[in-house]
Design an enzyme around this catalytic site. Structure first.
Site, PDB file in Angstrom:
ATOM      1  N   CYS A 143      -2.830   2.081   5.438  1.00 48.07           N
ATOM      2  CA  CYS A 143      -3.213   1.666   4.090  1.00 48.07           C
ATOM      3  C   CYS A 143      -4.394   2.496   3.587  1.00 48.07           C
ATOM      4  O   CYS A 143      -4.398   2.962   2.451  1.00 48.07           O
ATOM      5  CB  CYS A 143      -3.568   0.182   4.090  1.00 48.07           C
ATOM      6  SG  CYS A 143      -3.954  -0.463   2.468  1.00 48.07           S
ATOM      7  N   CYS A 151      -4.089  -5.433   5.692  1.00 53.15           N
ATOM      8  CA  CYS A 151      -4.646  -4.838   4.485  1.00 53.15           C
ATOM      9  C   CYS A 151      -3.838  -5.233   3.258  1.00 53.15           C
ATOM     10  O   CYS A 151      -2.630  -5.007   3.197  1.00 53.15           O
ATOM     11  CB  CYS A 151      -4.637  -3.308   4.657  1.00 53.15           C
ATOM     12  SG  CYS A 151      -5.227  -2.389   3.233  1.00 53.15           S
TER      13      CYS A 151
END
Length: 393
Positions: free
Chosen positions: A110, A205
């Site tokens: 991410c 995330c």
């Protein structure tokens, strides 16, 4: 009423900065700090909430807090939707990795692909720097920039950043790198920030409060299989699917008489192998083979005077503790191997080993832990009549 600027830097040191805000206290303190230094700030919130059931992050509360923060300092706030990019490059990677029986690292991907990849391409490149609330630092050595560990060893997040590129690192700022979390909380309360007492976020995330196993169930379903005691071959329970478990896992097994640890997975037959007790040798190892090794600043083995082996410290999971070892380059296929000075619990293929300098100050990069290259296999007979195989110890 707009906040007054205190302690501004000289005009020549002020920058045009994109600040990634999340609604959490860390990024809010970043805004407060940089604002009072006189920088020209533009706030951005990256929204990843899925509207079609592919994730259930609720961002409304985050955006409300970010809006209050922007209004207090008279700063622009822009919402950047990266739904499709996040799904195609982070969640798809996560699900495919889990389905292979490996352990993914979605937070690392991410950061590399979404926060410092697509965001930089879309808006971040318009600014001198991009600032975040990560607990990390950037240090210069011999004219080169290096990702460096934070002052707070418990909150240090370099292990989540160890796949970023040198170009990405060069454009980043981590204003909290020199601060312990307790000081960040104090600064937030002193500044009377709207989220000063808000709890830290947990989980994958951008997925907010979603339960990771619920996420896997939604996309991969369930497939019951046997839980086998590795020492005896005895079936002692059932699981819902090998993708819910990772090597070294202890919690969530639902077995009595523990502690039980996951020590092997047979993806073909959907079998989980466990071992009982903290001292079992089945869950430890000292040799870690890495593939797809990524060096952030430079590959130390490409230096003209590079030795065959380099002393390092490393991590294989998010922890304040470092383990000493030696890394060497395998000439075949460009792989690397870490020889640890002590036993490492739960070495999980698919996960990443994060490599640091011997003094643990600089994060050099990371590589994905690979499956053992050679396995001697023996037949084991399961109680229900199925034949399965195990790596021979």
């Amino acid at each position: 009423m707009k906040e007054e600027i205190r302690n501004p830097l000289p005009p020549e040191e002020r920058k045009k900065i994109a600040v990634l805000v999340s609604g959490g206290v860390d990024s809010a303190v970043v805004v407060d700090t940089l604002y009072h230094q006189g920088h020209d700030l533009h706030l951005f919130y990256i929204r990843i909430g899925m509207d079609d059931g592919r994730g259930d992050c609720s961002a409304d509360e985050d955006i409300e807090i970010c809006t209050l923060l922007a209004a207090r300092y008279g700063l622009p706030l822009e919402i950047i939707p990266l739904h499709d990019e996040y799904w195609d490059h982070v969640m798809d990677y996560t699900l495919k990795t889990v389905a292979k029986g490996l352990t993914p690292h979605p937070d690392m991907m991410c950061n590399k692909i979404i926060k410092f990849g697509y965001f930089e391409e879309r808006r971040g490149h318009e600014f001198d720097k991009t600032a975040t609330g990560h607990y990390a630092s950037i240090k210069e050595r011999d004219g080169k920039l290096y990702l460096a560990t934070a002052a707070d060893p418990v909150k240090d997040q370099t292990d989540f950043l160890a796949q970023i590129s040198y170009d990405q690192l060069s454009h980043l700022m981590f204003p909290l790198g020199d601060l312990p979390k307790s000081e960040v909380r104090r600064l937030a309360q002193e500044a009377n920030l709207p989220n000063a007492k808000r709890k830290d976020s947990q989980g994958i995330c951008f997925l907010g409060k979603i339960n990771y196993n619920d996420f896997l169930k939604r996309h991969l379903g369930e497939r019951p299989g046997a839980v086998i005691e590795i020492e005896t071959g005895r079936k002692i329970g059932e699981h819902r699917g090998f993708w819910f478990y990772t090597i070294g896992q202890r919690k969530g097994l639902g077995l009595s008489g523990g502690p039980w640890f996951v020590v092997r997975k047979n993806v073909r037959d959907n079998v989980i192998y466990v071992s009982n007790g903290f001292d079992t040798r089945k869950q430890y190892g000292r040799i870690i083979t890495l593939e797809e090794m990524h060096w952030i600043t430079e590959n130390p083995f490409e230096r003209p005077d590079a030795p065959d082996k380099i002393g390092i410290t490393f991590k294989t999971r998010h922890t304040p503790d470092f383990t000493k070892g030696i890394i060497s380059h395998l000439n075949d296929a460009g792989s690397y191997v870490i020889e640890s000075e002590e036993d490492v619990q739960g070495i999980a293929p698919g996960q990443f080993a994060i490599v640091y300098t011997e003094d643990s100050e600089l994060c050099l990069g990371s590589g994905m832990i690979s499956l053992p290259r050679k396995k001697k296999r023996i037949k084991r007979h399961l109680p229900d009549g199925e034949d399965s195989t195990l790596p021979k110890e």
